[in-house]
Design an enzyme around this catalytic site. Structure first.
Site, mmCIF file in Angstrom:
data_model
loop_
_atom_site.group_PDB
_atom_site.id
_atom_site.type_symbol
_atom_site.label_atom_id
_atom_site.label_comp_id
_atom_site.label_asym_id
_atom_site.label_seq_id
_atom_site.Cartn_x
_atom_site.Cartn_y
_atom_site.Cartn_z
ATOM 1 C CE LYS A 295 -52.056 -41.640 -47.903
ATOM 2 N NZ LYS A 295 -52.655 -40.144 -48.116
ATOM 3 C CG PHE B 179 -59.757 -39.182 -49.294
ATOM 4 C CD1 PHE B 179 -60.330 -38.295 -50.171
ATOM 5 C CD2 PHE B 179 -60.615 -40.144 -48.388
ATOM 6 C CE1 PHE B 179 -61.699 -38.513 -50.324
ATOM 7 C CE2 PHE B 179 -61.992 -40.258 -48.792
ATOM 8 C CZ PHE B 179 -62.575 -39.344 -49.638
ATOM 9 C CG ASP C 9 -47.718 -35.034 -43.974
ATOM 10 O OD1 ASP C 9 -48.492 -35.746 -43.611
ATOM 11 O OD2 ASP C 9 -47.693 -34.645 -45.360
ATOM 12 C CE LYS D 19 -47.120 -10.481 -33.926
ATOM 13 N NZ LYS D 19 -47.850 -9.274 -34.174
ATOM 14 C CG ASN E 121 -54.395 -28.702 -45.058
ATOM 15 O OD1 ASN E 121 -55.593 -28.560 -45.280
ATOM 16 N ND2 ASN E 121 -53.824 -29.188 -44.156
ATOM 17 C CE LYS F 214 -49.110 -43.534 -45.393
ATOM 18 N NZ LYS F 214 -49.481 -42.121 -45.033
#
Length: 402
Positions: free
Chosen positions: A339, A325, A281, A291, A212, A343
């Site tokens: 969240k 976060f 995730d 490869k 990301n 959590k």
């Protein structure tokens, strides 16, 4: 915290000298007494008269130009300063300091002082990365000199990379924290804080991975500010191009599973865990050892869930303060509160990454803090260092209630 503090600003030659003029102004406006010492090269970029007008003090350049016959100027200034700041610090002055060379006003004064020395490098990206410069900086760190890391961006030489003198506002802020910490008990003294930062990489084959856009800037800012507030910091970091905080314990990881394992190793002994990393995730169900070659038609990549680290921490939580976060693109409040409860976190720091100044890679952020007690409030656009400090001060308040 800078009122009446005596700051000797040493300005060495480079295009960033213009920022040193702004720094002089801001330090003076903050109430500090600023005296400026310039190298001859620095005077080629900005005249001494500019610094004289901004600081309201004589500017020192020539070691043989004694402005007061009752004292030896470089010794007097070395003794006068509460702190010495070198901004911009060229590769040349860094090399002189590391090797004990005293051949001009600045280098001679630096050898004569016992005051804390802060160094703000500014130079070409390749100069900064040169092994000799890096070795000299490591030597200075061993002398307990402090560094204000340069930022990344477009440089006057035309390159883009690390080497820009940090902004004057940030330097003023760091000096304010320094003096603040000297005059009061640090609020996180004795606390062990675990911080996760950066992205993870999930391997598809030896040359490809899923990741990301996280740069780790927020997590590294949290680590810096936690150290400044007296904490012992364990920074568990994914692959980033940032310089780790000097006094933090650094744990390098790459994948989500590695990050999970390392966090769990230190969780039991932690007082606070701040999970600012952008953990993948999903991970490929199969990682190819060679490869993958192009094939005709479409290809399907099978993914499986990675462990939800924040969820697992919430399940195992005993006395720890747990901060997560949430980087969202819509329904910020709904997702953040969901969240928070799902959590078992104590606080969620949420931001909309599509908002200007708040996305990945920026030096600023706009966040909303959602707390377990049901309160929430938005912080204005601030530097990531300022945002990190605000988050940690909320953590301090939560620790007081434990």
């Amino acid at each position: 915290m800078l009122t009446n503090k005596k700051i000797l600003l040493c300005v060495t030659g480079g295009i960033a000298v213009f920022k040193a003029a702004a720094l002089t102004s801001k330090l003076t406006q903050a109430g500090a007494q600023v005296k400026v010492m310039m190298s001859e090269s620095a005077g080629k970029f900005v005249t001494p008269l500019t610094f004289q007008a901004l600081s309201r003090h004589d500017v020192y350049i020539d070691i043989f130009d004694e402005k007061d016959s009752a004292v030896i100027a470089h010794i007097d200034l070395a003794d006068w300063a509460d702190v010495i700041v070198i901004a911009p610090a060229t590769a040349n002055i860094i090399g002189k300091m590391a090797n004990g060379i005293a051949d001009d006003m600045i280098s001679t004064t630096l050898l004569a002082t016992v005051a804390p020395v802060w160094i703000a490098p500014a130079m070409n990206v390749h100069m900064y990365a040169h092994p000799a410069v890096q070795k000299n900086m490591e030597t200075l760190k061993s002398f307990d000199y402090s560094f204000i890391e340069p930022s990344e961006g477009y440089l006057a030489c035309g390159y883009t990379g690390k080497g820009r003198l940090e902004e004057p506002e940030t330097i003023v802020e760091q000096l304010s924290v320094f003096f603040s910490n000297k005059t009061k008990e640090l609020p996180l003294s004795g606390k062990r804080i675990v911080i996760t930062a950066g992205p993870t990489r999930e391997h598809i084959d030896p040359v490809r991975y899923l990741s990301n856009r996280s740069t780790g800037k927020m997590g590294y800012a949290l680590a810096e500010q936690a150290l400044a507030l007296g904490a012992k910091v364990v920074l568990i970091t994914g692959p980033v191009s940032l310089v780790p905080p000097e006094k933090a314990e650094i744990v390098q990881v790459e994948t989500a599973s590695e990050m999970y394992e390392q966090v769990m190793k230190v969780y039991e002994e932690a007082d606070v865990v701040i999970k600012s990393a952008a953990v993948s995730d999903y991970t490929p169900k199969f990682a190819h050892s060679k490869k993958m070659k192009k094939q005709p038609g479409e290809s399907v990549l099978e993914l499986e869930r990675t462990k939800d680290i924040l969820l697992e921490l919430g399940k195992k939580k005993t006395t720890q303060i747990l901060v997560g976060f949430a980087a969202e693109t819509d329904n910020l409040k709904e997702y953040a509160i969901g969240k928070l409860h799902k959590k078992n976190a104590d606080m969620i720091v949420a931001n909309n990454v599509t908002t200007e100044g708040a996305g990945f890679g920026h030096d600023t952020n706009i966040v909303t803090l959602f707390k377990k007690d049901g309160t929430n409030f938005e912080l204005p656009l601030m530097s990531k260092a300022e945002t990190a400090k605000a988050v940690l001060l909320e953590v301090v308040e939560m620790l007081k209630k434990e």
